[in-house]
Design a protein around this motif. Sequence first.
Motif, PDB file in Angstrom:
ATOM      1  N   VAL A 270       1.124  -9.424  18.177  1.00 56.16           N
ATOM      2  CA  VAL A 270       0.785  -9.599  16.764  1.00 56.16           C
ATOM      3  C   VAL A 270       1.631  -8.614  15.967  1.00 56.16           C
ATOM      4  O   VAL A 270       1.609  -7.421  16.238  1.00 56.16           O
ATOM      5  N   ILE A 271       2.364  -9.153  15.007  1.00 59.79           N
ATOM      6  CA  ILE A 271       3.248  -8.326  14.191  1.00 59.79           C
ATOM      7  C   ILE A 271       2.925  -8.563  12.725  1.00 59.79           C
ATOM      8  O   ILE A 271       2.767  -9.706  12.290  1.00 59.79           O
ATOM      9  N   ARG A 272       2.810  -7.471  11.988  1.00 60.94           N
ATOM     10  CA  ARG A 272       2.592  -7.527  10.541  1.00 60.94           C
ATOM     11  C   ARG A 272       3.565  -6.559   9.887  1.00 60.94           C
ATOM     12  O   ARG A 272       3.922  -5.546  10.478  1.00 60.94           O
ATOM     13  N   PRO A 273       3.986  -6.836   8.673  1.00 62.73           N
ATOM     14  CA  PRO A 273       4.897  -5.904   8.002  1.00 62.73           C
ATOM     15  C   PRO A 273       4.179  -4.602   7.659  1.00 62.73           C
ATOM     16  O   PRO A 273       2.953  -4.587   7.510  1.00 62.73           O
ATOM     17  N   ARG A 274       4.924  -3.516   7.547  1.00 62.25           N
ATOM     18  CA  ARG A 274       4.295  -2.222   7.280  1.00 62.25           C
ATOM     19  C   ARG A 274       4.424  -1.771   5.829  1.00 62.25           C
ATOM     20  O   ARG A 274       3.432  -1.490   5.176  1.00 62.25           O
ATOM     21  N   LYS A 275       5.641  -1.671   5.333  1.00 63.66           N
ATOM     22  CA  LYS A 275       5.837  -1.101   3.999  1.00 63.66           C
ATOM     23  C   LYS A 275       5.143  -1.907   2.910  1.00 63.66           C
ATOM     24  O   LYS A 275       4.502  -1.334   2.032  1.00 63.66           O
ATOM     25  N   VAL A 276       5.265  -3.206   2.974  1.00 63.02           N
ATOM     26  CA  VAL A 276       4.661  -4.025   1.930  1.00 63.02           C
ATOM     27  C   VAL A 276       3.137  -3.907   1.956  1.00 63.02           C
ATOM     28  O   VAL A 276       2.491  -4.007   0.909  1.00 63.02           O
ATOM     29  N   ARG A 277       2.571  -3.621   3.095  1.00 64.93           N
ATOM     30  CA  ARG A 277       1.113  -3.461   3.192  1.00 64.93           C
ATOM     31  C   ARG A 277       0.654  -2.142   2.597  1.00 64.93           C
ATOM     32  O   ARG A 277      -0.531  -1.967   2.308  1.00 64.93           O
ATOM     33  N   ARG A 278       1.579  -1.192   2.430  1.00 65.50           N
ATOM     34  CA  ARG A 278       1.240   0.065   1.746  1.00 65.50           C
ATOM     35  C   ARG A 278       1.529  -0.021   0.251  1.00 65.50           C
ATOM     36  O   ARG A 278       0.813   0.563  -0.555  1.00 65.50           O
TER      37      ARG A 278
END
Length: 143
Positions: free
Chosen positions: A5-13
């Motif tokens: 499972v991969i999710r973006p990091r920066k955009v989620r912050r």
Amino acid sequence: MSELVIRPRKVRRVAPVLAVALVAVFVVVGVLLGNTPTGAYFRVADQIAMAGIGVALAAAALMFTRPRLRADAEGVEVRNIVVTHRFPWALVREVNFPDGSAWARLELPDDEYVSVMAIQSTDSRHAVDAMRKLRAMHAEYTQ
């Protein structure tokens, strides 16, 4: 491998901070609309509508936190901002990240592809690790 499972990091912050800022700015503008020296008359409904626009824009900004990639032995599921696609490994010809692209993509038959917004170039090291894991799964399940 079991499930990836991969999710973006920066955009989620960044997106939640942007959403709060949008609501705050539009609420302040809505409050200040009542006291304008321009001669225009703004009603309470106009002020509420301005706050509502801020909430709608904040919701749109939060939609950018939705992208996710889920891969397992059967195939890969790509959820971008609005649409979710599921592909069996047999349909995935290649997993790549074109030069200059904002996100990765899955190459499909007939020169088609699907963008994978969960793997974004702005995530640098996280994106590299995600691509390695996804390519390893692709190699394992397309033999």
